[in-house]
Design an enzyme around this catalytic site. Sequence first.
Site, PDB file in Angstrom:
ATOM      1  N   GLY A  23       0.788  -1.261   0.038  1.00  0.00           N
ATOM      2  CA  GLY A  23      -0.085  -0.212   0.074  1.00  0.00           C
ATOM      3  C   GLY A  23       0.754   1.399  -0.050  1.00  0.00           C
ATOM      4  O   GLY A  23       1.857   1.247  -0.237  1.00  0.00           O
ATOM      5  N   HIS A  45       4.573   2.567  -8.050  1.00  0.00           N
ATOM      6  CA  HIS A  45       3.516   1.566  -8.047  1.00  0.00           C
ATOM      7  C   HIS A  45       2.536   1.392  -9.081  1.00  0.00           C
ATOM      8  O   HIS A  45       2.497   0.283  -9.828  1.00  0.00           O
ATOM      9  CB  HIS A  45       2.775   1.445  -6.953  1.00  0.00           C
ATOM     10  CG  HIS A  45       3.349   1.119  -5.549  1.00  0.00           C
ATOM     11  ND1 HIS A  45       3.349   2.080  -4.501  1.00  0.00           N
ATOM     12  CD2 HIS A  45       4.130  -0.120  -4.940  1.00  0.00           C
ATOM     13  CE1 HIS A  45       4.234   1.694  -3.518  1.00  0.00           C
ATOM     14  NE2 HIS A  45       4.337   0.339  -3.684  1.00  0.00           N
ATOM     15  N   ASP A  73      14.188  -2.501  -5.180  1.00  0.00           N
ATOM     16  CA  ASP A  73      14.252  -3.225  -4.064  1.00  0.00           C
ATOM     17  C   ASP A  73      15.038  -4.374  -5.072  1.00  0.00           C
ATOM     18  O   ASP A  73      14.529  -5.592  -4.912  1.00  0.00           O
ATOM     19  CB  ASP A  73      13.125  -3.953  -3.409  1.00  0.00           C
ATOM     20  CG  ASP A  73      12.529  -2.888  -2.512  1.00  0.00           C
ATOM     21  OD1 ASP A  73      13.115  -1.738  -2.176  1.00  0.00           O
ATOM     22  OD2 ASP A  73      11.462  -2.864  -1.880  1.00  0.00           O
ATOM     23  N   LEU A  84      11.450   6.715  -6.008  1.00  0.00           N
ATOM     24  CA  LEU A  84      10.113   7.031  -5.390  1.00  0.00           C
ATOM     25  C   LEU A  84       9.964   5.967  -4.513  1.00  0.00           C
ATOM     26  O   LEU A  84      10.498   4.688  -4.665  1.00  0.00           O
ATOM     27  CB  LEU A  84       9.003   6.609  -6.299  1.00  0.00           C
ATOM     28  CG  LEU A  84       8.776   7.846  -7.254  1.00  0.00           C
ATOM     29  CD1 LEU A  84       7.386   7.835  -8.065  1.00  0.00           C
ATOM     30  CD2 LEU A  84       9.020   9.133  -6.849  1.00  0.00           C
TER      31      LEU A  84
HETATM   32  O1  PAF Z   1       8.206  -4.463  -1.748  1.00  0.00           O
HETATM   33  C1  PAF Z   1       6.999  -4.667  -1.055  1.00  0.00           C
HETATM   34  O2  PAF Z   1       6.455  -3.619  -1.085  1.00  0.00           O
HETATM   35  C2  PAF Z   1       7.088  -5.726  -0.042  1.00  0.00           C
HETATM   36  O3  PAF Z   1       8.445  -6.173   0.258  1.00  0.00           O
HETATM   37  C3  PAF Z   1       6.295  -6.940  -0.723  1.00  0.00           C
HETATM   38  C4  PAF Z   1       7.101  -7.517  -1.974  1.00  0.00           C
HETATM   39  C5  PAF Z   1       5.023  -6.384  -1.149  1.00  0.00           C
HETATM   40  C6  PAF Z   1       6.241  -7.917   0.312  1.00  0.00           C
HETATM   41  O4  PAF Z   1       5.385  -7.561   1.364  1.00  0.00           O
END
Ligand code: PAF
Length: 283
Positions: free
Chosen positions: A38, A44, A156, A190
């Site tokens: 979220g 995203h 990440d 971001l």
């Molecule tokens: O990158 C993220 O937002 C979180 O680590 C994920 C992959 C949704 C797992 O909780």
Amino acid sequence: MSRSPLSPQRFSDLDALRAQVAAWRAAGERVVLVPTMGALHVGHLALVAEARRVGRAVVSIFVNPTQFGPSEDFSRYPRDVEADLARLAEAGADAAWTPDVATMYPPGFSTRIEVSGLTEGLCGAYRPGHFSGVATVVTKLLNQVRPDIALFGEKDFQQLQVIRRVVADLDMGVEIRGVPTIREADGLALSSRNRYLTPEERAAAPRLHAVLARIAEAVRGGAETAAPCAAGIDELEAAGFQVQYLAVCDAETLAPVARIAGPARVLAAACLGRTRLIDNLPV
Ligand code: PAF
């Protein structure tokens, strides 16, 4: 592909979600999962846009307690599901999977996935248990949604490689795709955590990307990586960062490399005040 104007449909019940996914698949459509915690931002939404390009976009929203350490920001992590759903509607996501903690970790839950090697350095060295929490929750999300493809941001990068490893090792039969990092105009990657930055910290934050870009340029031709990384750490510390790591690593194994001999990545984690920033660039 026709889409409902009321998208995304919100699911908190696993059977209902699976019935919808099965219906899409029976109609010959591909199902693409975008796992999130979220606090959705433009990064995203770029994942959602890519998911929509490929098939039905299912976005999971779950702030996973098991990937936060005891002194980390689980309790203050931003949560606003209604705002997230409004963003997903604008982005045209097809479904939002919003399980609660009891659905993800019912009483008696006792399984954890541990990935050795890849998780030991970089963020893994500073966040014990983090990648085990990520690997476990992502495995659950993939088993719940059963998508054809799952998308993860390259910001990440270690997480992306860990998930690729899990999916390959456990024969999970889902395609994992990385999507390039979305940045502010000044280079800052971001992140939902950028909202923690004070105005002064926000002004300093793009330095992280600038340093990584300079190192990537310096080592591209095969120069030693140690000196540019040491200079980068000095520059960041002088600008107020507390650097956890800054290293040039093999893009697949994430082992540090002394000189570039194949695909590599320059990666860093550094704190500005109470905010931990991570970033990386391909070399
Ligand atoms: O990158 C993220 O937002 C979180 O680590 C994920 C992959 C949704 C797992 O909780």
